[in-house]
Design an enzyme around this catalytic site. Structure first.
Site, PDB file in Angstrom:
ATOM      1  N   CYS A 198     -27.496 128.393  33.328  1.00 39.49           N
ATOM      2  CA  CYS A 198     -28.772 127.795  33.686  1.00 39.49           C
ATOM      3  C   CYS A 198     -28.620 127.102  35.038  1.00 39.49           C
ATOM      4  O   CYS A 198     -27.512 126.941  35.551  1.00 39.49           O
ATOM      5  CB  CYS A 198     -29.225 126.794  32.619  1.00 39.49           C
ATOM      6  SG  CYS A 198     -28.159 125.331  32.485  1.00 39.49           S
TER       7      CYS A 198
ATOM      8  N   CYS B   4     -26.933 116.992  34.713  1.00 42.44           N
ATOM      9  CA  CYS B   4     -28.129 117.832  34.785  1.00 42.44           C
ATOM     10  C   CYS B   4     -29.378 116.954  34.864  1.00 42.44           C
ATOM     11  O   CYS B   4     -29.523 115.997  34.097  1.00 42.44           O
ATOM     12  CB  CYS B   4     -28.207 118.725  33.550  1.00 42.44           C
ATOM     13  SG  CYS B   4     -29.738 119.688  33.450  1.00 42.44           S
TER      14      CYS B   4
ATOM     15  N   HIS C 193     -21.791 114.243  20.187  1.00 41.96           N
ATOM     16  CA  HIS C 193     -21.871 115.130  21.349  1.00 41.96           C
ATOM     17  C   HIS C 193     -21.953 114.281  22.616  1.00 41.96           C
ATOM     18  O   HIS C 193     -22.659 113.278  22.666  1.00 41.96           O
ATOM     19  CB  HIS C 193     -23.102 116.034  21.228  1.00 41.96           C
ATOM     20  CG  HIS C 193     -23.174 117.112  22.264  1.00 41.96           C
ATOM     21  ND1 HIS C 193     -23.582 116.879  23.561  1.00 41.96           N
ATOM     22  CD2 HIS C 193     -22.893 118.445  22.200  1.00 41.96           C
ATOM     23  CE1 HIS C 193     -23.554 118.008  24.250  1.00 41.96           C
ATOM     24  NE2 HIS C 193     -23.139 118.974  23.450  1.00 41.96           N
TER      25      HIS C 193
ATOM     26  N   GLU D  37     -23.444 114.504  25.426  1.00 42.54           N
ATOM     27  CA  GLU D  37     -24.763 114.227  25.993  1.00 42.54           C
ATOM     28  C   GLU D  37     -25.502 113.157  25.198  1.00 42.54           C
ATOM     29  O   GLU D  37     -26.117 112.247  25.770  1.00 42.54           O
ATOM     30  CB  GLU D  37     -25.600 115.509  26.039  1.00 42.54           C
ATOM     31  CG  GLU D  37     -26.970 115.287  26.654  1.00 42.54           C
ATOM     32  CD  GLU D  37     -27.884 116.486  26.510  1.00 42.54           C
ATOM     33  OE1 GLU D  37     -29.094 116.270  26.311  1.00 42.54           O
ATOM     34  OE2 GLU D  37     -27.394 117.632  26.605  1.00 42.54           O
TER      35      GLU D  37
ATOM     36  N   THR E  31     -30.653 117.906  24.869  1.00 42.83           N
ATOM     37  CA  THR E  31     -31.396 119.008  25.483  1.00 42.83           C
ATOM     38  C   THR E  31     -31.030 120.378  24.939  1.00 42.83           C
ATOM     39  O   THR E  31     -31.773 121.334  25.145  1.00 42.83           O
ATOM     40  CB  THR E  31     -31.199 119.015  27.014  1.00 42.83           C
ATOM     41  OG1 THR E  31     -29.805 119.163  27.320  1.00 42.83           O
ATOM     42  CG2 THR E  31     -31.718 117.731  27.631  1.00 42.83           C
TER      43      THR E  31
ATOM     44  N   SER F 121     -20.074 124.704  22.387  1.00 43.98           N
ATOM     45  CA  SER F 121     -21.369 124.688  23.061  1.00 43.98           C
ATOM     46  C   SER F 121     -22.494 124.596  22.044  1.00 43.98           C
ATOM     47  O   SER F 121     -22.696 125.508  21.240  1.00 43.98           O
ATOM     48  CB  SER F 121     -21.541 125.956  23.908  1.00 43.98           C
ATOM     49  OG  SER F 121     -22.882 126.120  24.315  1.00 43.98           O
ATOM     50  N   SER F 122     -23.242 123.514  22.095  1.00 43.92           N
ATOM     51  CA  SER F 122     -24.343 123.312  21.158  1.00 43.92           C
ATOM     52  C   SER F 122     -25.445 124.343  21.363  1.00 43.92           C
ATOM     53  O   SER F 122     -25.953 124.918  20.402  1.00 43.92           O
ATOM     54  CB  SER F 122     -24.912 121.897  21.320  1.00 43.92           C
ATOM     55  OG  SER F 122     -25.997 121.683  20.453  1.00 43.92           O
TER      56      SER F 122
ATOM     57  N   SER G  60     -23.850 127.808  29.520  1.00 47.94           N
ATOM     58  CA  SER G  60     -22.630 127.479  30.268  1.00 47.94           C
ATOM     59  C   SER G  60     -21.724 128.689  30.463  1.00 47.94           C
ATOM     60  O   SER G  60     -20.579 128.541  30.879  1.00 47.94           O
ATOM     61  CB  SER G  60     -21.847 126.385  29.530  1.00 47.94           C
ATOM     62  OG  SER G  60     -22.586 125.191  29.463  1.00 47.94           O
TER      63      SER G  60
END
Length: 466
Positions: free
Chosen positions: A122, A213, A241, A243, A312, A379-380, A441
């Protein structure tokens, strides 16, 4: 790379700070003695430590002042063009370009590949990697650190390791910021970093390179609005997590819910057991969410006014459903005419996450024999792509690299909830059609390498039949 480096937080005793007005206003703090920097193990049952700061500390003001300081950079260093050329050589794929230029469908021998129309890197991830590469070029002799993995992809993280970008070490579950010296450069990853870590780095006067981000900082701004309006932030995410940890550090009161089941429980508690009967006592509530609530959280007082926010990378539809549930819960309890005083909502759903989820929803409607989901196992957003495919009943294989395929027609893959599975003969005999997608990612080159392995297996099958 040590898993313990993820989910890091600082634990700071209140007596380690004293007032200092020039850093972040009247509520700023300065360090007086050594910090204890703890990291959780990533264990679902491990607590997510939080920083203990003076109640007057204003995270928003601190972050605003930090972004204006001379030792802070979030826009790169003027090497964008040459950096993107290097990334293009390292991470792009001729196979995926062929698929895109042929309507996202192409056949190689007995294998027809259908590619999701939104997949892979992304904008936020590409930007983070680009800025990290630029930092290495800008500071060729300085020591470069990063507070965590830049993104959830082993290939990219290994590349930065090869460029001598080191992750802050961990000893005895403590992140060792003592290794960072004044002339060092420290990168903040795409997920962001908690305000506590930013504070420590600013205090050390190091050069900070922030690759967070912009969609993540948008969520931070949202929880800060909740805090200003005295709303409790209900964060849809995973409490351990990176984030979500960072987001929570900017919130006031908060509770983190992982899914609809947990959201139902919270709403049932708000309604005194009159929603679905899933909740129980206050003591049970506190035990259930003990790792997912702010310090001093009281469900009887702190669920009167709530706002929705999200990690996100969570499922877009589930975040929206949780928001609707909270809104209707407040309508039932306080009346439709009063709901605006008890529920607030801002759109914090990441466009890239939404696009990739929409694309795989479209892809699973195609006639395919199996789905190949490529992305880091931590990776979520990739886990949710796997979840969508699994839910449709399609044989789905989530791998983090081509190394998970082979020897022969064998694959080691993960299910969406993390269980590692091995399967023999995962590719059916004869002509096959496979769906392919990848997490936000994941470089295209990693997907290409996996597809080449698939092509080789089917080519060997044809040779044996000849």
């Amino acid at each position: 790379m040590a898993v313990a480096l993820q989910f890091s937080r600082l634990c700071v005793r209140p007596d380690t700070f004293v007032r200092e007005n020039h850093l972040s206003g009247s509520g700023s703090l300065r360090r007086r003695k050594a910090l204890s920097v703890r990291c959780s193990s990533g264990d679902e049952n491990a607590p997510s430590p939080s920083v203990v700061m003076d109640s007057d500390f204003d995270a928003k003001v601190f972050r605003k002042n930090l972004t204006r300081s001379d030792n802070y950079n979030r826009k790169g260093f003027g090497h964008k063009e040459e950096t993107l050329k290097l990334m293009n050589r390292e991470y792009t794929s001729d196979i995926l370009e062929t698929l895109k230029t042929n309507g996202y469908t192409y056949s190689w021998g007995d294998v027809t590949v259908k590619l999701a129309k939104a997949y892979g890197f992304c904008w936020g991830v590409e930007r983070a990697v680009q800025i990290a590469y630029e930092a290495r070029k800008q500071f060729p002799e300085e020591r470069l650190w990063i507070t965590n993995e830049i993104i959830h992809n082993p290939t990219v993280n290994k590349r930065l390791e090869d460029m001598d970008v080191k992750i802050i070490p961990v000893e005895d579950s403590k992140k060792q910021f003592d290794v960072v010296e004044k002339d060092d450069v420290v990168i903040l990853p795409a997920f962001g970093a908690g305000v506590d870590e930013m504070y420590v780095l600013n205090d050390k006067k190091v050069q900070i390179v922030d690759t967070t981000c912009p969609w993540v900082t948008k969520v931070w701004n949202t929880v800060e609005k909740h805090k200003k309006g005295e709303y409790t932030s209900v964060i849809h995410g995973k409490y351990n997590h990176e984030e979500t940890i960072a987001t929570a550090s900017f919130a006031g009161k908060y509770i983190i819910v992982k899914n609809m089941k947990e959201a139902n429980y919270v709403c049932d508690y708000i309604l005194g057991g009159q929603y679905d009967g899933s909740s129980s006592t206050k003591e049970e509530f506190m035990e259930k969410f003990k790792y997912a609530i702010s310090k001093g959280f009281d469900p009887d007082n702190d669920l009167v006014k709530v706002g929705i926010a999200n990690q996100t990378t969570m499922l877009k539809g589930e975040t929206e459903e949780i928001g609707r549930l909270l809104e209707t819960t407040m309508m039932r309890k306080y009346g439709v005419e009063n709901v605006s005083g008890h529920f607030i909502s801002f759109n914090t759903i990441c466009d890239a996450t939404q696009e990739r989820q929409d694309a795989i929803y479209e892809l699973v409607e195609e006639k395919i024999d199996l789905m190949l989901v490529v992305g880091g196992w931590n990776s979520s957003n990739t886990s949710h792509l796997q979840e969508i495919s699994e839910a449709r009943g399609i044989p789905s294989y989530w791998i983090d690299s081509e190394k998970r395929i082979g020897p022969g027609n064998k694959i080691a893959y993960k299910l969406h909830y993390g269980e590692l599975v091995e399967k023999e003969n995962f590719l059916p005999k004869g002509p096959i059609t496979i769906g392919v997608t990848s997490g936000a990612s994941t470089p295209d080159k990693v997907v290409e390498d996996a597809l080449v392995k698939v092509f080789d297996i089917k080519r060997e099958e044809l040779l044996q039949l000849a």
